[in-house]
Design a protein around this motif. Structure first.
Motif, mmCIF file in Angstrom:
data_model
loop_
_atom_site.group_PDB
_atom_site.id
_atom_site.type_symbol
_atom_site.label_atom_id
_atom_site.label_comp_id
_atom_site.label_asym_id
_atom_site.label_seq_id
_atom_site.Cartn_x
_atom_site.Cartn_y
_atom_site.Cartn_z
ATOM 1 N N VAL A 211 -0.494 8.861 1.517
ATOM 2 C CA VAL A 211 0.265 8.657 0.445
ATOM 3 C C VAL A 211 1.309 7.640 0.369
ATOM 4 O O VAL A 211 2.408 8.416 0.865
ATOM 5 N N PRO A 212 1.296 6.194 0.401
ATOM 6 C CA PRO A 212 2.770 5.732 0.326
ATOM 7 C C PRO A 212 3.735 6.214 -0.544
ATOM 8 O O PRO A 212 3.162 6.759 -1.930
ATOM 9 N N LYS A 213 5.072 6.309 -0.576
ATOM 10 C CA LYS A 213 5.962 6.752 -1.472
ATOM 11 C C LYS A 213 5.759 6.204 -2.647
ATOM 12 O O LYS A 213 5.734 6.910 -4.012
ATOM 13 N N LYS A 214 5.642 4.917 -2.963
ATOM 14 C CA LYS A 214 5.443 4.273 -4.365
ATOM 15 C C LYS A 214 4.263 4.796 -5.055
ATOM 16 O O LYS A 214 4.062 4.495 -6.479
ATOM 17 N N ASN A 215 3.126 5.314 -4.467
ATOM 18 C CA ASN A 215 2.125 5.731 -5.049
ATOM 19 C C ASN A 215 1.888 7.422 -5.200
ATOM 20 O O ASN A 215 0.905 8.083 -5.525
ATOM 21 N N MET A 216 3.132 8.099 -4.746
ATOM 22 C CA MET A 216 3.164 9.623 -4.856
ATOM 23 C C MET A 216 3.334 9.829 -6.172
ATOM 24 O O MET A 216 4.033 9.243 -7.109
ATOM 25 N N SER A 258 8.654 4.173 -7.845
ATOM 26 C CA SER A 258 7.258 4.214 -8.293
ATOM 27 C C SER A 258 6.123 3.340 -8.828
ATOM 28 O O SER A 258 6.757 2.497 -9.860
ATOM 29 N N GLU A 259 4.970 3.273 -8.371
ATOM 30 C CA GLU A 259 4.049 2.184 -9.174
ATOM 31 C C GLU A 259 2.810 3.158 -9.475
ATOM 32 O O GLU A 259 1.967 2.376 -9.773
ATOM 33 N N VAL A 260 3.111 4.173 -9.826
ATOM 34 C CA VAL A 260 2.153 5.143 -10.574
ATOM 35 C C VAL A 260 2.656 4.917 -12.191
ATOM 36 O O VAL A 260 3.677 5.532 -12.423
ATOM 37 N N TYR A 261 1.795 4.622 -13.142
ATOM 38 C CA TYR A 261 2.177 4.605 -14.548
ATOM 39 C C TYR A 261 1.339 5.485 -15.248
ATOM 40 O O TYR A 261 0.262 6.010 -14.900
ATOM 41 N N GLN A 262 1.970 5.828 -16.662
ATOM 42 C CA GLN A 262 1.002 6.498 -17.560
ATOM 43 C C GLN A 262 -0.327 6.076 -17.822
ATOM 44 O O GLN A 262 -0.560 5.095 -17.681
ATOM 45 N N MET A 263 -1.174 7.190 -17.832
ATOM 46 C CA MET A 263 -2.535 6.590 -18.031
ATOM 47 C C MET A 263 -2.782 6.265 -19.629
ATOM 48 O O MET A 263 -2.086 7.102 -20.437
ATOM 49 N N ASN A 264 -3.325 5.197 -19.943
ATOM 50 C CA ASN A 264 -3.517 4.657 -21.159
ATOM 51 C C ASN A 264 -4.741 4.033 -21.624
ATOM 52 O O ASN A 264 -5.222 2.934 -20.936
#
Length: 296
Positions: A211-216, A258-264
């Motif tokens: 897992v790359p840091k931005k996707n953790m 981070s490139e992980v965002y709230q699920m919507n």
């Protein structure tokens, strides 16, 4: 094929239960313009049972001498495309006070891919006293790019000012990368009072993060790791008892991009969502195992 080369293969099923729980934001950017307002968060749970995914394996074993073996195997990827049962706890905001989810038994289609693996190993042994094994494993984690969740005509009813509000498809970003892990272990069987009843096993492995840091995120905490293990086995008559302890040491990780965002599931999806993966991650794990076998 002969006494030196063996080839084998097989078909199998991965059978189990898949369950996931996540917080999804109902903040749509119009009625709600505060994406971090927890009153607009709903809790959604997905369950797939039974989960049945077919797979295949192919292996090669070369034994050039009594003390040396070389092995190579390929395990197929596992592609999930199943129907999950959904349940949801509505947001706490007043506009959802009388809201319900429809239909009565909501479902969603869930798709994801688990990786293909290629494994190679080498074993050397000295008489029946000890043996050493090494292995290198390539895992195609890049195939696990996202988890697709597509509700089947699912939505909320009796939402204040909106009435019915349908849920759109969601992609849970994973963005994994391929990994190569390295393993080494040894097994010692000393002679005690003329018998080889005790076996001692030691091993260690190194596995980089997929897992790359931005996707953790807290959904998957995975960093570079070193694994150490120790085990013993005691054989008597036709019985054998085995004990195992293994500890996983994982690097601490700090995420600031981070490139992980709230699920919507809003209609349409609101792009001004908040990244939720930033922070400090620090974890470890251990495994304790016990086994018993009896020869017939």
């Amino acid at each position: 094929i002969n006494d030196v080369i063996s080839i084998g293969g097989g078909l199998h099923l991965m059978v189990g239960r898949f369950a996931a729980q996540m917080s999804v934001s109902a903040c749509d950017g119009v009625i709600c313009t505060q994406p971090e307002n927890i009153d607009f968060d709903a809790i959604m749970r997905m369950v797939i049972f039974p989960m049945i995914i077919p797979g295949a394996q192919l292996g090669l074993l070369i034994k050039p001498s009594d003390w040396l073996k070389f092995g190579l195997s390929v395990e197929s990827a596992y592609k999930m495309n199943s129907t999950a049962k959904l349940s949801m706890r509505m947001p706490a905001a007043p506009m959802y006070a009388d809201a319900t989810i429809y239909p009565d038994n909501p479902t969603a289609n869930v798709k994801m891919t688990m990786p293909m693996q290629i494994r190679s190993g080498l074993q050397a042994r000295y008489q029946n006293l000890f043996k050493v094994e090494t292995a290198v494993i390539w895992s195609n984690w890049a195939s696990h790019d996202d988890i697709s969740v597509t509700p089947k005509n699912v939505g909320m009813d009796n939402v204040l000012m909106l009435g019915k509000y349908g849920m759109e498809a969601m992609n849970i970003k994973r963005g994994f990368v391929d990994t190569i892990s390295y393993h080494i272990g040894t097994e010692l069987t000393p002679t005690i009072k003329g018998e080889k009843a005790l076996t001692i096993r030691l091993g260690t492995a190194y596995e980089p993060s997929a897992v790359p840091k931005k996707n953790m995120s807290i959904m998957t905490i995975d960093s570079d790791k070193v694994i150490g293990s120790i085990g013993v086995a005691w054989a008597f008559d036709q019985h054998q008892i085995e004990l195992l302890y293994s500890h996983m040491f994982m690097n601490s990780v700090t995420v600031t991009n981070s490139e992980v965002y709230q699920m919507n599931p809003s209609r349409p999806d609101w792009e001004n969502r908040t990244p939720i993966g930033n922070g400090d991650y620090d974890t470890s794990a251990f495994v304790i195992g016990i086994g018993y076998s009896k020869s017939l």
